[in-house]
Enzyme design. Structure first.
Site, short mmCIF file in Angstrom:
data_model
loop_
_atom_site.label_atom_id
_atom_site.label_comp_id
_atom_site.label_asym_id
_atom_site.label_seq_id
_atom_site.Cartn_x
_atom_site.Cartn_y
_atom_site.Cartn_z
N ASP A 65 -3.18 8.39 -1.25
CA ASP A 65 -3.55 7.34 -0.30
C ASP A 65 -4.99 6.90 -0.55
OD1 ASP A 65 -3.53 5.72 2.01
OD2 ASP A 65 -4.24 7.39 3.26
N HIS B 118 3.67 6.90 5.54
CA HIS B 118 2.46 7.58 6.01
C HIS B 118 1.62 6.81 7.02
CE1 HIS B 118 0.16 5.35 2.89
NE2 HIS B 118 -0.88 5.61 3.65
N GLU C 103 0.83 5.71 12.91
CA GLU C 103 -0.50 5.34 13.39
C GLU C 103 -0.63 3.83 13.61
OE1 GLU C 103 -3.51 6.56 10.70
OE2 GLU C 103 -5.12 6.32 12.16
N ASP C 104 -0.04 3.07 12.75
CA ASP C 104 -0.35 1.64 12.73
C ASP C 104 0.72 0.70 13.26
OD1 ASP C 104 -2.73 2.35 11.66
OD2 ASP C 104 -2.10 2.02 9.59
N ASP D 73 -22.40 16.09 -25.45
CA ASP D 73 -20.96 15.94 -25.49
C ASP D 73 -20.55 14.53 -25.07
OD1 ASP D 73 -21.87 16.35 -23.00
OD2 ASP D 73 -20.58 18.04 -22.54
N HIS E 227 0.82 -1.22 0.00
CA HIS E 227 0.00 0.00 0.00
C HIS E 227 0.86 1.28 0.00
CE1 HIS E 227 -2.93 3.02 1.07
NE2 HIS E 227 -2.38 3.18 2.26
MN MN Z 1 -2.77 4.60 3.89
#
Ligand code: MN
Length: 747
Positions: free
Chosen positions: A156, A87, A91-92, A276, A63
């Protein structure tokens, strides 16, 4: 979106290939990337995400690598690529790393980008009003000091949307909604059409799979039927352009599923009404060639009236430039032609990113700030048709500097000024929430109600039906006029008796400053007169207004002083005043409620201040009285000047006002006061009234005051049309032999 499942089956083999692929793809953009730093970031992220997999079962590192690749396709710099790789780590990855560690390893800029990305809150936009959504967009921007955060966030989000299929259905829906309402518009404002279109297409496929399938099937079918159509017109156009010696690139395409879906479902059009559906894009070298090409197209095909747009001379606010026209091809099939230069095309596809060349150290901070402001304005603007020059001028104003965004526990966003307190927040939710507040929590922690919540914090207001209502101190704590207005309104309604006491006290204290003792009757006379002067009926009403804060004591103090002087003077030296009151009353009704535009709004209920009696032609200003409408003063009225500079002045209550020329009719009359200084003569009054009668001017009041044996002051109240009329009357009166001078207004 970073739902993680632990999984020990790390596929080592995939990972190495992954790094190679990343490097190949980065190098293909020909930018001077610092591959060493990017390599380090890759290895670090890989080690931190070790053992984690995405919902799809792939190693998690896939990812961030994909996000980095998308970032590179936008032309973002090394810092952004490094931040993209990192990124999700803070957090993870639990305790394995933090911002400090990232700052040490990769520098403070990367740490700040990662911080911005970590802090980006995910918001459930379902059922939210458009204002909410707009607030979310603004907040995302306000929270990210560096616009690269938004770019990386879009990358992301794009990768998460591409891989949304493996998530559970409810998650798909909420992510798709947020994408449609927040991220696709953000990409649009930044002018990144490529990302915008893909986000919209993906979001639509989850939000309305049936509609999506219907439209794409239709496109497929229609395109299949007319496969030759686009090819043949491309051929025709190409041949003609070559004759003119123009170098060009031609793209034939059908409109996106989303744009057609949107036209059908939101603009309620049938497939047949979409003109169009087919489009041809011509990309040339110079601006001049754009117009030449346009001429060629209009020569080749019949153009559809009203469909030509010149975004080259008038670019869209997101910098988009192009010529658009719709013409009719063979078999009567209409198609859109877009013509632009290569540079314009770059901007159309990548928007601001195309201009966003970050080379570390080369841009001054001021330069970057300027761009950031530029962008914040871009994101803020709703109106795409605005004049870009005016738009560029408006860029100087920093829109978000003064605003912050605070959450309710339910996830609603409230926009507040920077210095707003919890009290402002409570009243912004609802008056009753404010009135019943007994305490508050910020991010779950009990906090005093005078504290200022920060951007992105969650504030919970604790209420009780037994609450006694706001306290008077709140008026001093609240930073917004909305909150103060609601608090005052409460006191006005709920606490009249108490207000009267508070107000009376304030006046007593003020009058205690006067030199001489006065009787209660005199005091009452003074207060009633002052009340009437500001449009309030009784003394109690004035006390009440003071008590709930509808007017401040500093504003009426000078008037109390005036009236005190008047009363005191009367009791000391009884003047020989001759008063001729109400000599003649006008038959025409005085105009009192219109002819004024207040704050841009015409026809509002206004009254003209008795202290200065403005006339059409006078510069004016409005004051919002509490409960007595808007009073209009002359801009140079001493009360205005005094009240605005007084301590505790409430500038919010002054509103712009000007005369509505179209609403002032020649028959409208306004009161005007004038004061004539003259030699006392037997005939002076007769001469004045004679001139007024001659000029057909209604005399509303005449009052004479002897100055000395020889001098006299005559106060006149007359009915006037406007300043010009007033001036003509004054100039006639000046012609009287004994008149020395004439001033406007009573002194
Ligand atoms: Mn992400």
């Amino acid at each position: 979106m970073t739902d993680i499942e632990s999984n020990d089956n790390t596929a080592e083999g995939t990972v190495d290939t992954l790094k190679e692929e990343l490097f190949t793809s980065l190098l293909s953009y020909g930018k001077p990337y610092n591959m060493e730093r990017i390599g380090e970031a890759y290895e670090y992220a890989k080690s931190l995400h070790e053992g984690q997999t995405r919902k799809s079962g792939e190693p998690y590192i896939v990812h961030p690598v994909a996000v980095a690749e998308i970032a590179a396709s936008l032309g973002l710099d090394t810092d952004s690529i490094v931040a993209a790789l990192l990124h999700d780590t803070v957090e993870d990855c639990g305790d394995k790393t933090d911002l400090h560690e990232i700052s040490v390893r990769f520098g403070p800029v990367v740490a700040e980008l990662v911080d911005g990305l970590t802090k980006m809150v995910s918001i459930n936009v379902e059922d939210k009003k458009s204002q909410q959504v707009e607030n979310v967009r603004k907040m995302l921007l306000a929270m990210s000091k560096d616009i690269r955060v938004i770019f990386i966030k879009l990358c992301d989000r794009l990768h998460n949307m591409r891989t949304l299929g493996v998530r559970e259905e409810s998650k798909q829906r909420s992510v798709a909604l947020e994408t449609m309402y927040v991220y696709a518009p953000l990409a649009h404002r930044l002018g990144i059409q490529k990302i915008k279109q893909e986000l919209e297409r993906l979001a639509l496929s989850y939000l309305d799979p049936i509609g999506y399938a219907e439209v794409s099937d239709y496109i497929e079918k229609k395109y299949g039927q007319n496969r030759d159509f686009i090819e043949s017109i491309q051929e025709e156009i190409g041949k003609k352009l070559s004759e003119y010696d123009i170098r060009f690139t031609l793209e034939g395409r059908v409109k996106t599923v989303f744009s057609i879906y949107n036209k059908m479902y939101n603009q309620k059009k049938n497939f047949d009404e979409i003109y169009d559906f087919y489009a041809v894009r011509i990309i040339v070298d110079t601006e001049l060639e754009c117009y030449t090409a346009l001429g060629i197209i209009h020569e080749l095909y019949k153009s559809m009236p009203g469909r030509f747009k010149d975004y080259i001379s008038t670019p869209k606010p997101n910098m988009y430039q192009s010529l658009h026209t719709t013409v009719i091809g063979k078999d009567g099939i209409p198609f859109e032609v877009q013509i632009r230069t290569k540079a314009m095309h770059q901007v159309a596809e990548y928007g601001i990113a195309a201009h966003w060349k970050y080379k570390s150290g080369e841009q001054s901070k001021a330069e970057i700030d300027r761009k950031l402001q530029w962008i914040s304005k871009l994101i803020e603007t709703e109106d795409e048709t605005r004049d870009p020059d005016e738009f560029m001028n408006a860029l100087k104003i920093d829109v978000y500097h003064d605003e912050k965004f605070v959450f309710t526990p339910k996830g609603d966003l409230i926009a507040l000024p920077q210095d707003a307190t919890i009290i402002d927040f409570a009243y912004a939710i609802h008056s009753e929430v404010g009135h019943r507040m007994v305490g508050a929590k910020i991010n779950g922690v009990i906090t005093p109600i005078d504290s200022c919540p920060k951007n992105g914090e969650i504030v919970e207001i604790l209420t009780s039906s037994a609450a006694k209502g706001p306290s008077r101190d709140w008026l001093k704590i609240a930073a917004t006029s909305e909150a103060r207005g609601k608090i005052r309104a409460w006191f006005k309604k709920e606490r009249r008796a108490e207000n009267i006491l508070v107000g009376k006290n304030e006046i007593d204290r003020e009058m205690a400053k006067f030199a001489h003792e006065i009787t209660d009757a005199q005091k009452n006379d003074i207060v009633v007169t002052v009340a009437k002067r500001i449009g309030i009926q009784t003394a109690d009403d004035l006390y009440n207004t003071l008590g709930y804060g509808g007017i401040s004591i500093t504003k009426i103090a000078p008037k109390l002083r005036d009236e005190y002087d008047r009363v005191a003077a009367k009791s000391e030296t009884p003047h020989e005043n001759i008063t001729v009151d109400q000599v003649q009353t006008t038959q025409k009704k005085l105009k009192s409620s219109s002819g004024i535009i207040v704050d841009g709004v015409a026809g509002m209920q206004v009254k003209f201040a008795k202290c200065c009696n403005p006339l059409p032609g006078d510069p004016v200003i409005g004051f919002i009285t509490k409960g007595y409408g808007i009073s209009i003063h002359k801009r140079d009225c001493p009360n205005v000047v005094g009240a605005m500079s007084a301590p505790g002045a409430d500038p919010d209550r002054w509103v712009t006002a000007h005369w509505d020329e179209s609403d002032v009719r020649p028959s409208d009359l306004y009161e005007a006061l004038l004061q004539i200084y003259a030699k006392n003569s037997m005939t002076i009054i007769a001469e004045i009234t004679g001139i007024l009668a001659d000029m057909k001017v209604s005399l509303l009041q005449i009052m004479t005051k002897k100055q000395t044996e020889d001098d006299i002051i005559i106060n006149l109240k007359i009915a006037c049309k406007d300043m010009r009329h007033y001036n003509s009357i004054v100039s006639r009166l000046r012609g009287i032999k004994d008149v020395e001078r004439i001033t406007r207004g009573y002194n």
